[in-house]
Design a protein around this motif. Structure first.
Motif, mmCIF file in Angstrom:
data_model
loop_
_atom_site.group_PDB
_atom_site.id
_atom_site.type_symbol
_atom_site.label_atom_id
_atom_site.label_comp_id
_atom_site.label_asym_id
_atom_site.label_seq_id
_atom_site.Cartn_x
_atom_site.Cartn_y
_atom_site.Cartn_z
ATOM 1 N N VAL A 8 0.843 -1.212 0.000
ATOM 2 C CA VAL A 8 0.000 0.000 0.000
ATOM 3 C C VAL A 8 0.877 1.260 0.000
ATOM 4 C CG1 VAL A 8 -1.642 1.334 1.365
ATOM 5 C CG2 VAL A 8 -1.993 -1.109 1.060
ATOM 6 N N LEU A 12 1.895 3.330 -4.159
ATOM 7 C CA LEU A 12 1.516 4.624 -4.740
ATOM 8 C C LEU A 12 2.629 5.230 -5.592
ATOM 9 C CD1 LEU A 12 -0.249 7.079 -5.186
ATOM 10 C CD2 LEU A 12 0.387 7.909 -2.929
ATOM 11 N N PRO A 13 3.853 5.415 -5.040
ATOM 12 C CA PRO A 13 4.886 5.974 -5.911
ATOM 13 C C PRO A 13 5.207 5.085 -7.108
ATOM 14 C CG PRO A 13 5.806 5.344 -3.766
ATOM 15 C CD PRO A 13 4.335 5.252 -3.655
ATOM 16 N N ALA A 16 2.531 5.601 -9.611
ATOM 17 C CA ALA A 16 2.710 6.917 -10.249
ATOM 18 C C ALA A 16 3.810 6.855 -11.295
ATOM 19 C CB ALA A 16 3.028 7.976 -9.184
ATOM 20 N N VAL A 17 4.897 6.155 -10.972
ATOM 21 C CA VAL A 17 6.008 6.028 -11.928
ATOM 22 C C VAL A 17 5.561 5.240 -13.158
ATOM 23 C CG1 VAL A 17 8.221 4.876 -12.280
ATOM 24 C CG2 VAL A 17 7.893 6.317 -10.285
ATOM 25 N N VAL A 41 -3.778 5.351 -12.087
ATOM 26 C CA VAL A 41 -2.937 5.163 -10.899
ATOM 27 C C VAL A 41 -3.637 4.274 -9.872
ATOM 28 C CG1 VAL A 41 -2.013 6.362 -8.862
ATOM 29 C CG2 VAL A 41 -1.568 7.271 -11.139
ATOM 30 N N TRP A 45 -2.291 0.936 -8.388
ATOM 31 C CA TRP A 45 -1.913 0.959 -6.961
ATOM 32 C C TRP A 45 -2.520 -0.246 -6.237
ATOM 33 C CZ3 TRP A 45 -3.338 5.776 -3.445
ATOM 34 C CH2 TRP A 45 -2.745 5.622 -2.186
ATOM 35 N N TYR A 73 11.858 4.875 -12.638
ATOM 36 C CA TYR A 73 12.173 6.302 -12.492
ATOM 37 C C TYR A 73 13.313 6.703 -13.423
ATOM 38 C CZ TYR A 73 12.544 10.746 -10.029
ATOM 39 O OH TYR A 73 12.553 12.082 -9.716
#
Lengths: 87, 239
Positions: A8, A12-13, A16-17, A41, A45, A73
């Motif tokens: 969790v 998220l990051p 997002a990536v 997202v 996620w 990234y």
């Protein structure tokens, strides 16, 4: 429990990536798909939080998420640089 | 040592139980939200009065004289629309802003009431979006929606290997517990796409700021704020 919390929090990051990567790689440019990328997202996620359960241990999940996140990234930076984003 | 199946089952169970308590309130209130307009009319019964369509222009003139700040954006409900002759507008002057319904008698000299007319409809609306919890409620519901998505995806992973068999073995005879379990599986899988829409839209509404910051920091840079504003204006223009 550890895998779920990691999934969790780090999901998220990572989501997002991944969605950012898809948006940057989109032929029409990321601005054209900003809202779909934003919407995407959330299922990404949630799916990542579930995928974390496949990990053998929470340490492996942490390592895996960080590795994929860093690679993603890095690719994102390359795409942004190639697009002349003025990094 | 738990097997992978056990881990998925635990995840499905606990996210389902935790999210389910909040989702029950949201879904229950949401089913009433379908009748939001009707609730509003029902609660305002007796205030509609009897007006003809020809009275609308005079009412609109009086309304704009009384509430000039509403002139930029308001809805005019004509007689026979179910609402009765009235104007609906968003009052920015009220703390936090509030939708107002103004009726002919209110612009004909009677004092304007600052209390919202549709207390019940507003309560249902608030319960649906934020469990009536101010400020953080909608963000909480955003996170609950994410857990809902996790519960659904993990449930699909758990049930998928047997779902085709169980779809056709729904019997009411014999083991009642197994019947309910099978019913849960069948209803869950068949309604998965619809519930996924609930989960995504709920999370998107509740966690807009957090996710936009994350996208801005990691993927798109500070320009994302302007692009989001552009997208919002395009969305508003295209309805």
């Amino acid at each position: 429990m550890g895998r779920t919390v990691l999934g969790v929090i780090l999901g998220l990051p990572l989501a997002a990536v991944l969605c950012g990567l898809a948006a940057w790689a989109w032929p029409g440019g990321w601005r054209a798909v900003l809202v779909p990328a934003y919407i995407a997202v959330f299922p990404t996620w949630a799916a990542l939080a579930v995928v974390a359960q496949y990990g053998v241990s929470w340490q492996r999940v942490l390592t895996g998420f960080l590795a994929v996140g860093l690679v993603g990234y890095g690719l994102l930076w390359i795409l942004r640089f190639a697009a002349g984003d003025g990094l | 040592m738990k097997t992978r199946y056990d881990r998925f089952l635990d995840l499905h169970t606990w996210t389902g139980v935790i999210a389910g308590m909040a989702l029950f309130v949201a879904f229950y209130a949401g089913s009433f939200m379908v009748f939001h307009d009707s609730l509003h009319v029902w609660q305002s019964a007796g205030q509609a009065g009897h007006y003809e369509r020809a009275d609308a222009q005079a009412f609109m003139d009086n309304f704009l004289d009384a509430f000039p700040m509403a002139g930029e954006d308001f809805y005019l409900m004509l007689p026979g629309s179910g609402h009765g002759l009235s104007a609906i507008w968003f009052d920015q002057n009220h703390e936090g802003g509030a939708w107002r319904t103004v009726r002919p008698q209110e612009v004909a000299g009677e004092a304007y009431q600052s209390v919202p007319h549709s207390g019940l409809a507003d309560l249902v609306n608030s319960a649906h979006y934020s469990l009536t919890i101010p400020e953080i409620g909608i963000h909480l519901m955003g996170f609950v929606s994410l857990l809902f998505g996790v519960a659904m995806i993990s449930g699909l992973v758990v049930h998928w290997p047997r779902i085709m068999r169980e779809l056709f073995t729904l019997q009411h005879r014999g083991n009642t517990k197994r019947y309910w379990k099978n019913l849960h599986n069948v209803v869950g899988v068949l309604s998965f796409p619809f519930h996924m829409i609930f989960a995504i839209t709920g999370a998107a509404m509740g966690m807009l700021g957090l996710v936009m910051i994350m996208l801005g920091v990691l993927a798109f840079g500070p320009e994302v704020r302007e692009a989001a504003a552009d997208a919002e204006s395009v969305g508003a223009a295209t309805g």
